[in-house]
Design an enzyme around this catalytic site. Structure first.
Site, PDB file in Angstrom:
ATOM      1  N   ASN A 115       0.830  -1.200   0.000  1.00  0.00           N
ATOM      2  CA  ASN A 115       0.000   0.000   0.000  1.00  0.00           C
ATOM      3  C   ASN A 115       0.862   1.246   0.000  1.00  0.00           C
ATOM      4  OD1 ASN A 115      -0.485   1.961   2.488  1.00  0.00           O
ATOM      5  ND2 ASN A 115       0.186  -0.013   3.328  1.00  0.00           N
ATOM      6  N   PHE A 119      -1.943   8.311   4.241  1.00  0.00           N
ATOM      7  CA  PHE A 119      -2.742   8.962   5.302  1.00  0.00           C
ATOM      8  C   PHE A 119      -3.993   9.644   4.752  1.00  0.00           C
ATOM      9  CE2 PHE A 119       1.217   9.841   8.206  1.00  0.00           C
ATOM     10  CZ  PHE A 119       1.346   8.487   8.425  1.00  0.00           C
ATOM     11  N   SER A 179       5.520   5.467   8.611  1.00  0.00           N
ATOM     12  CA  SER A 179       4.867   5.175   7.333  1.00  0.00           C
ATOM     13  C   SER A 179       5.814   5.536   6.199  1.00  0.00           C
ATOM     14  CB  SER A 179       3.578   5.979   7.184  1.00  0.00           C
ATOM     15  OG  SER A 179       3.143   5.886   5.836  1.00  0.00           O
ATOM     16  N   ASN A 181       4.835   6.164   3.285  1.00  0.00           N
ATOM     17  CA  ASN A 181       4.030   6.776   2.233  1.00  0.00           C
ATOM     18  C   ASN A 181       3.790   8.273   2.397  1.00  0.00           C
ATOM     19  OD1 ASN A 181       3.744   4.204   1.056  1.00  0.00           O
ATOM     20  ND2 ASN A 181       2.212   3.720   2.610  1.00  0.00           N
ATOM     21  N   THR A 182       4.450   8.878   3.381  1.00  0.00           N
ATOM     22  CA  THR A 182       4.459  10.338   3.519  1.00  0.00           C
ATOM     23  C   THR A 182       5.913  10.743   3.425  1.00  0.00           C
ATOM     24  OG1 THR A 182       2.472  10.398   4.893  1.00  0.00           O
ATOM     25  CG2 THR A 182       3.977  12.276   5.093  1.00  0.00           C
ATOM     26  N   LYS A 221       5.417   4.153  16.910  1.00  0.00           N
ATOM     27  CA  LYS A 221       5.339   3.026  15.966  1.00  0.00           C
ATOM     28  C   LYS A 221       6.519   3.104  15.014  1.00  0.00           C
ATOM     29  CE  LYS A 221       2.372   0.504  12.794  1.00  0.00           C
ATOM     30  NZ  LYS A 221       1.017   0.296  12.306  1.00  0.00           N
ATOM     31  N   ASN A 250       5.645  -1.182  11.405  1.00  0.00           N
ATOM     32  CA  ASN A 250       4.896  -0.710  10.244  1.00  0.00           C
ATOM     33  C   ASN A 250       5.268  -1.566   9.020  1.00  0.00           C
ATOM     34  OD1 ASN A 250       3.357   1.086   8.555  1.00  0.00           O
ATOM     35  ND2 ASN A 250       3.725   2.696  10.066  1.00  0.00           N
TER      36      ASN A 250
END
Ligand code: FMN
Length: 341
Positions: A115, A119, A179, A181-182, A221, A250
């Protein structure tokens, strides 16, 4: 009974949902669950399974990981399935759409997902209202992050804004600095950058604790892609900042053998079975570094009751499911609970 009914319905629905594009399937599955779960109650579990951690009582060790219910819209339905805790979010101060679609990919043969959601969420005010309105009796974790368009050097402001807006409805906070993805987010795991986030959060938490009459634990996390030296530094930071716990891990951007899939999805993080080995290694290393006093929530590649048992034996106080739950539905949760009895 809820548990049996949920498992049977999911058994019928999962093969159909899995023919749809993954994000459509996720949204439809959650909506169906919400309709069907009205009136269901969480299946009873023996009091011997209860876990006392973070100053909270969890009915049993198994929860739902962050990213499944981004906005707290489905807490009651997910609670009716029997999760002891649900980590809502990741929430950012302002609503944001996330990355362009497609951004969620199945690797069915590997029991994995990739993925790069980024967010997508409706923002902290919306989530605070949804969580406040839920009847869910389990533990409510709130995962907090920064908006994509907030510069990294202002990241602390976003985490603080989320802390303030969500404090009254949270049982614990997960500071999400892992994450993939940021852009740049994972750089916040470095010692100085982490201090720049955690210290203001700790100070603000003390003020909020006095005002609300409750001290909400702060957990961090972390990424499975930190090398062992960085993990040791992270453990040292957790101790020195007196964080209440760690969530490991994560998703990963560097699982051997999945380079082609990651190139095809144009980035993102892998979750599910290919993450199992590294997530377990990370847990073991942290357990050694942190000793027994600081709870660790084990996440990553938990696809069976056996995996859950191994993770708890390796020192996790609690565990969370995500990809395993996507592929196996409520049957996985019920298998885990039966196994723990
Ligand atoms: C579609 C998707 C969205 C996710 N969103 C978030 C998120 O918003 N915040 C977060 O901390 N983790 C997020 N995660 C990571 C999961 O919480 C979990 O840490 C990871 O998937 C590893 O567990 P698993 O192997 O059981 O899936 C997401 C994972 C997936 C697959």
């Amino acid at each position: 009974m809820a548990a049996g009914a949920a498992s049977r319905l999911a058994h019928l629905a999962l093969p159909l949902l899995q023919r749809l594009p993954p994000e459509t399937a996720h949204a439809l599955g959650l909506r169906a669950l919400k309709l069907l779960a009205r009136g269901w109650a969480a299946p009873p579990v023996p009091a011997t399974l209860a876990v006392q951690a973070l100053g909270l009582r969890f009915a049993h060790p198994v929860g739902l990981a962050a990213g499944f219910d981004k906005d707290g819209d489905y807490l009651d339905a997910l609670g009716a399935l029997g999760f002891s805790h649900v980590e809502i979010g990741t929430v950012t101060p302002r609503p944001q759409p996330g990355n362009p679609r497609p951004r969620l990919f199945r690797l069915r043969g590997a029991g994995a997902l990739i993925n790069r959601m980024g967010f997508n969420n409706r923002g902290a005010d919306y989530v605070a209202a949804r969580v406040a309105g839920a009847g869910y009796r389990g533990i409510r974790g709130l995962s907090i992050g920064k908006n994509a368009d907030t510069p990294l050097e202002r990241a602390a402001d976003d985490y603080l804004a989320c802390l303030r807006t969500l404090y009254a409805v949270a049982d614990y906070f997960a500071i999400n600095v892992s994450s993939p993805n940021t852009q740049g987010l994972r750089a916040l795991q470095g010692s100085d950058a982490l201090a720049g986030i955690v210290e203001p959060l700790q100070e603000e938490r003390e003020r909020l604790a006095a005002r609300h009459g409750k001290r909400v634990p702060l957990l961090v996390k972390i990424s499975p892609d930190l090398d062992d030296a960085a993990l040791r530094a992270m453990a040292a930071a957790v101790r020195s900042h007196a964080l209440d716990g760690v969530i490991a891990t994560n998703t990963s951007t560097q699982v051997d053998g999945f380079e082609r899939e990651l190139a095809k999805s144009r980035g993102g993080g892998i979750s599910g079975a290919p993450l199992r080995t590294r997530a377990l290694e990370v847990l073991r290393l942290l357990r050694v570094e942190l000793g027994g006093a600081i709870p660790i929530i084990g996440v990553g590649g938990l696809m069976s009751a056996d995996d859950v048992r191994t993770r708890l034996a390796a020192g996790a106080s609690l565990v969370q499911l995500y990809t395993g739950f996507v592929y196996r539905g409520p049957a996985l949760l019920h298998e885990c609970l039966r196994d723990l009895h």
